[in-house]
Write a protein that holds these residues in place. Structure first.
Motif, PDB file in Angstrom:
ATOM      1  N   SER A 181      28.923  14.063  35.259  1.00  0.00           N
ATOM      2  CA  SER A 181      29.100  13.480  33.924  1.00  0.00           C
ATOM      3  C   SER A 181      30.515  13.687  33.387  1.00  0.00           C
ATOM      4  O   SER A 181      30.963  12.927  32.524  1.00  0.00           O
ATOM      5  CB  SER A 181      28.086  14.075  32.945  1.00  0.00           C
ATOM      6  N   GLU A 182      31.228  14.690  33.878  1.00  0.00           N
ATOM      7  CA  GLU A 182      32.599  14.936  33.445  1.00  0.00           C
ATOM      8  C   GLU A 182      33.592  14.697  34.578  1.00  0.00           C
ATOM      9  O   GLU A 182      34.702  15.241  34.571  1.00  0.00           O
ATOM     10  CB  GLU A 182      32.736  16.367  32.921  1.00  0.00           C
ATOM     11  N   TYR A 183      33.206  13.881  35.518  1.00  0.00           N
ATOM     12  CA  TYR A 183      34.058  13.627  36.686  1.00  0.00           C
ATOM     13  C   TYR A 183      35.235  12.732  36.301  1.00  0.00           C
ATOM     14  O   TYR A 183      35.067  11.681  35.673  1.00  0.00           O
ATOM     15  CB  TYR A 183      33.228  12.959  37.782  1.00  0.00           C
ATOM     16  N   ASN A 191      29.348  15.463  22.869  1.00  0.00           N
ATOM     17  CA  ASN A 191      30.123  14.560  23.722  1.00  0.00           C
ATOM     18  C   ASN A 191      31.177  15.308  24.533  1.00  0.00           C
ATOM     19  O   ASN A 191      31.609  14.822  25.583  1.00  0.00           O
ATOM     20  CB  ASN A 191      30.805  13.485  22.875  1.00  0.00           C
ATOM     21  N   ILE A 192      31.593  16.478  24.039  1.00  0.00           N
ATOM     22  CA  ILE A 192      32.570  17.319  24.750  1.00  0.00           C
ATOM     23  C   ILE A 192      32.067  18.758  24.669  1.00  0.00           C
ATOM     24  O   ILE A 192      32.596  19.568  23.901  1.00  0.00           O
ATOM     25  CB  ILE A 192      33.972  17.214  24.119  1.00  0.00           C
ATOM     26  N   PRO A 193      31.051  19.106  25.405  1.00  0.00           N
ATOM     27  CA  PRO A 193      30.404  20.421  25.222  1.00  0.00           C
ATOM     28  C   PRO A 193      31.213  21.579  25.803  1.00  0.00           C
ATOM     29  O   PRO A 193      30.793  22.247  26.757  1.00  0.00           O
ATOM     30  CB  PRO A 193      29.065  20.236  25.948  1.00  0.00           C
ATOM     31  N   HIS A 194      32.376  21.825  25.210  1.00  0.00           N
ATOM     32  CA  HIS A 194      33.221  22.934  25.653  1.00  0.00           C
ATOM     33  C   HIS A 194      33.912  23.533  24.434  1.00  0.00           C
ATOM     34  O   HIS A 194      34.496  22.802  23.630  1.00  0.00           O
ATOM     35  CB  HIS A 194      34.271  22.461  26.669  1.00  0.00           C
ATOM     36  N   LYS A 195      33.862  24.861  24.318  1.00  0.00           N
ATOM     37  CA  LYS A 195      34.491  25.552  23.201  1.00  0.00           C
ATOM     38  C   LYS A 195      35.725  26.346  23.620  1.00  0.00           C
ATOM     39  O   LYS A 195      36.295  27.070  22.807  1.00  0.00           O
ATOM     40  CB  LYS A 195      33.492  26.512  22.545  1.00  0.00           C
ATOM     41  N   GLU A 222      32.683  23.180  13.919  1.00  0.00           N
ATOM     42  CA  GLU A 222      31.925  23.207  12.667  1.00  0.00           C
ATOM     43  C   GLU A 222      30.534  22.647  12.930  1.00  0.00           C
ATOM     44  O   GLU A 222      30.324  21.427  12.885  1.00  0.00           O
ATOM     45  CB  GLU A 222      32.636  22.393  11.585  1.00  0.00           C
ATOM     46  N   GLY A 223      29.601  23.526  13.236  1.00  0.00           N
ATOM     47  CA  GLY A 223      28.233  23.086  13.491  1.00  0.00           C
ATOM     48  C   GLY A 223      28.136  22.262  14.762  1.00  0.00           C
ATOM     49  O   GLY A 223      28.436  22.740  15.861  1.00  0.00           O
ATOM     50  N   GLU A 224      27.743  20.998  14.624  1.00  0.00           N
ATOM     51  CA  GLU A 224      27.555  20.124  15.778  1.00  0.00           C
ATOM     52  C   GLU A 224      28.775  19.262  16.089  1.00  0.00           C
ATOM     53  O   GLU A 224      28.673  18.324  16.880  1.00  0.00           O
ATOM     54  CB  GLU A 224      26.349  19.203  15.534  1.00  0.00           C
ATOM     55  N   ARG A 225      29.889  19.565  15.489  1.00  0.00           N
ATOM     56  CA  ARG A 225      31.062  18.717  15.706  1.00  0.00           C
ATOM     57  C   ARG A 225      32.337  19.547  15.746  1.00  0.00           C
ATOM     58  O   ARG A 225      32.382  20.684  15.265  1.00  0.00           O
ATOM     59  CB  ARG A 225      31.166  17.659  14.608  1.00  0.00           C
ATOM     60  N   PHE A 226      33.358  18.951  16.334  1.00  0.00           N
ATOM     61  CA  PHE A 226      34.694  19.521  16.329  1.00  0.00           C
ATOM     62  C   PHE A 226      35.472  18.939  15.152  1.00  0.00           C
ATOM     63  O   PHE A 226      35.302  17.767  14.798  1.00  0.00           O
ATOM     64  CB  PHE A 226      35.442  19.180  17.625  1.00  0.00           C
ATOM     65  N   ARG A 227      36.341  19.749  14.601  1.00  0.00           N
ATOM     66  CA  ARG A 227      37.238  19.277  13.546  1.00  0.00           C
ATOM     67  C   ARG A 227      38.672  19.548  13.961  1.00  0.00           C
ATOM     68  O   ARG A 227      38.986  20.614  14.483  1.00  0.00           O
ATOM     69  CB  ARG A 227      36.953  19.966  12.212  1.00  0.00           C
ATOM     70  N   PHE A 228      39.529  18.559  13.747  1.00  0.00           N
ATOM     71  CA  PHE A 228      40.945  18.670  14.085  1.00  0.00           C
ATOM     72  C   PHE A 228      41.733  18.766  12.778  1.00  0.00           C
ATOM     73  O   PHE A 228      42.004  17.737  12.140  1.00  0.00           O
ATOM     74  CB  PHE A 228      41.394  17.459  14.898  1.00  0.00           C
ATOM     75  N   ILE A 281      29.481   6.686  36.176  1.00  0.00           N
ATOM     76  CA  ILE A 281      29.522   8.050  35.653  1.00  0.00           C
ATOM     77  C   ILE A 281      28.613   8.134  34.425  1.00  0.00           C
ATOM     78  O   ILE A 281      28.797   7.388  33.456  1.00  0.00           O
ATOM     79  CB  ILE A 281      30.960   8.451  35.288  1.00  0.00           C
ATOM     80  N   PRO A 282      27.638   9.005  34.412  1.00  0.00           N
ATOM     81  CA  PRO A 282      26.720   9.081  33.265  1.00  0.00           C
ATOM     82  C   PRO A 282      27.344   9.864  32.110  1.00  0.00           C
ATOM     83  O   PRO A 282      28.207  10.726  32.321  1.00  0.00           O
ATOM     84  CB  PRO A 282      25.507   9.816  33.844  1.00  0.00           C
ATOM     85  N   PRO A 283      26.919   9.590  30.896  1.00  0.00           N
ATOM     86  CA  PRO A 283      27.403  10.378  29.756  1.00  0.00           C
ATOM     87  C   PRO A 283      26.728  11.750  29.740  1.00  0.00           C
ATOM     88  O   PRO A 283      25.750  11.979  30.451  1.00  0.00           O
ATOM     89  CB  PRO A 283      26.993   9.533  28.549  1.00  0.00           C
ATOM     90  N   PRO A 284      27.233  12.670  28.928  1.00  0.00           N
ATOM     91  CA  PRO A 284      26.574  13.981  28.816  1.00  0.00           C
ATOM     92  C   PRO A 284      25.130  13.830  28.346  1.00  0.00           C
ATOM     93  O   PRO A 284      24.746  12.803  27.777  1.00  0.00           O
ATOM     94  CB  PRO A 284      27.437  14.715  27.783  1.00  0.00           C
ATOM     95  N   PRO A 285      24.315  14.837  28.570  1.00  0.00           N
ATOM     96  CA  PRO A 285      22.876  14.709  28.261  1.00  0.00           C
ATOM     97  C   PRO A 285      22.589  14.329  26.813  1.00  0.00           C
ATOM     98  O   PRO A 285      21.737  13.482  26.549  1.00  0.00           O
ATOM     99  CB  PRO A 285      22.328  16.100  28.602  1.00  0.00           C
ATOM    100  N   ASN A 286      23.280  14.939  25.859  1.00  0.00           N
ATOM    101  CA  ASN A 286      23.007  14.690  24.437  1.00  0.00           C
ATOM    102  C   ASN A 286      24.111  13.852  23.790  1.00  0.00           C
ATOM    103  O   ASN A 286      24.508  14.100  22.647  1.00  0.00           O
ATOM    104  CB  ASN A 286      22.858  16.024  23.697  1.00  0.00           C
ATOM    105  N   TYR A 287      24.583  12.876  24.513  1.00  0.00           N
ATOM    106  CA  TYR A 287      25.704  12.060  24.038  1.00  0.00           C
ATOM    107  C   TYR A 287      25.338  11.316  22.750  1.00  0.00           C
ATOM    108  O   TYR A 287      24.227  10.797  22.604  1.00  0.00           O
ATOM    109  CB  TYR A 287      26.102  11.063  25.113  1.00  0.00           C
ATOM    110  N   LYS A 288      26.291  11.277  21.815  1.00  0.00           N
ATOM    111  CA  LYS A 288      26.108  10.582  20.545  1.00  0.00           C
ATOM    112  C   LYS A 288      27.207   9.534  20.368  1.00  0.00           C
ATOM    113  O   LYS A 288      28.292   9.655  20.943  1.00  0.00           O
ATOM    114  CB  LYS A 288      26.158  11.572  19.373  1.00  0.00           C
ATOM    115  N   ILE A 289      26.921   8.542  19.556  1.00  0.00           N
ATOM    116  CA  ILE A 289      27.923   7.515  19.266  1.00  0.00           C
ATOM    117  C   ILE A 289      29.076   8.155  18.504  1.00  0.00           C
ATOM    118  O   ILE A 289      28.859   8.843  17.505  1.00  0.00           O
ATOM    119  CB  ILE A 289      27.303   6.369  18.450  1.00  0.00           C
TER     120      ILE A 289
END
Length: 249
Positions: free
Chosen positions: A121-123, A181-185, A200-206, A158-166
């Motif tokens: 999925s991240e290939y 969509n990018i499950p890495h911290k 921040e919770g379920e999302r990244f903030r830039f 290439i499949p999207p990540p398991p819990n992919y969101k729009i």
């Protein structure tokens, strides 16, 4: 200090723009009034019209009479031509196509690709870490781009990540991204003090600003002005060199 200078500059620009608009509007109104004042009288006779236009009334009437006589002659000649053509033999028109191209239609089949395994999925073809480890570590060559050969190409989707969101729509996507969509911290941990990315919770903030502008560009310029004089004209260019980043003021 920078904000005060920019505010004064914007106010001066607005004032000049307003004066320019008023001058142009006044000129247009004055031109309209003068034009309407010159043309406010209506001519009472045809001779007065000719005199205003600078034309000769007798010459104009002669030209009109000659043009009418020429029109009558042309009409009579065209009627005689149409009468003569009506007695001629009809012309047969050919509407058949004389250029034909034979198209050879082949049975074309649409090829469908099956989805790849979820482990891919991240290939990324030219940035595959597993494949990069095969290369020499001298001069960090294993971290360069190494695209797969023809024998190593994958013919699957290439499949999207398991819990992919729009993804978020613009302009919200500029500041946020879904964690699923990018499950890495890792980046948010290693660059925590540089204010690049935050979880921040379920999302990244830039947050923006990065290392050089944690409080914005205006605050950064104010901090530099405390060290060197930027407003009295004695310093023309200031260069702040960081870790791989160069700021020129």
């Amino acid at each position: 200090m920078a904000k005060e200078n920019s505010g004064h500059y914007h106010a001066e620009a607005k004032r000049k723009r307003l004066i320019w608009i008023l001058c142009v509007s006044g000129f247009c109104i004055l031109s309209y009034v003068l034009g309407s004042w010159q043309n406010n009288t209506v001519p009472s006779s045809s001779s007065e019209v000719y005199s205003r236009m600078g034309c000769d009334e007798r010459k104009t009437q002669r030209e009109r009479s000659s043009s009418s006589s020429d029109g009558d002659e042309n009409l009579s000649s065209s009627s005689s031509l149409s009468a003569s053509s009506s007695f001629s033999e009809p012309v047969e028109l050919d509407f058949e196509s004389h250029h034909k191209l034979e198209l050879k239609q082949k049975n074309q089949t649409v090829k469908y690709f099956e989805p790849c395994d979820m482990s891919l999925s991240e290939y990324t073809p030219c940035e595959d870490r597993e494949r990069g480890r095969r290369f020499d570590r001298n001069m960090m060559k294993y971290r360069e781009r190494h695209c797969p050969t023809k024998d190593e190409l994958l013919y699957c989707l290439i499949p999207p990540p398991p819990n992919y969101k729009i993804p978020f729509k613009w302009p919200q996507s500029r500041d946020y991204a879904w964690y699923d969509n990018i499950p890495h911290k890792e980046l948010s941990i290693e660059k925590a003090i540089q204010n690049w990315i935050q979880v921040e919770g379920e999302r990244f903030r830039f947050p923006g600003g990065g290392t050089g502008f944690p409080r914005g560009a205006d605050a950064y310029i104010d901090d530099i002005s405390k060290l060197i004089p930027l407003t009295d004209g004695s310093v023309r260019t200031a260069i702040d060199t960081g870790c791989g980043v160069l700021f020129v003021i």
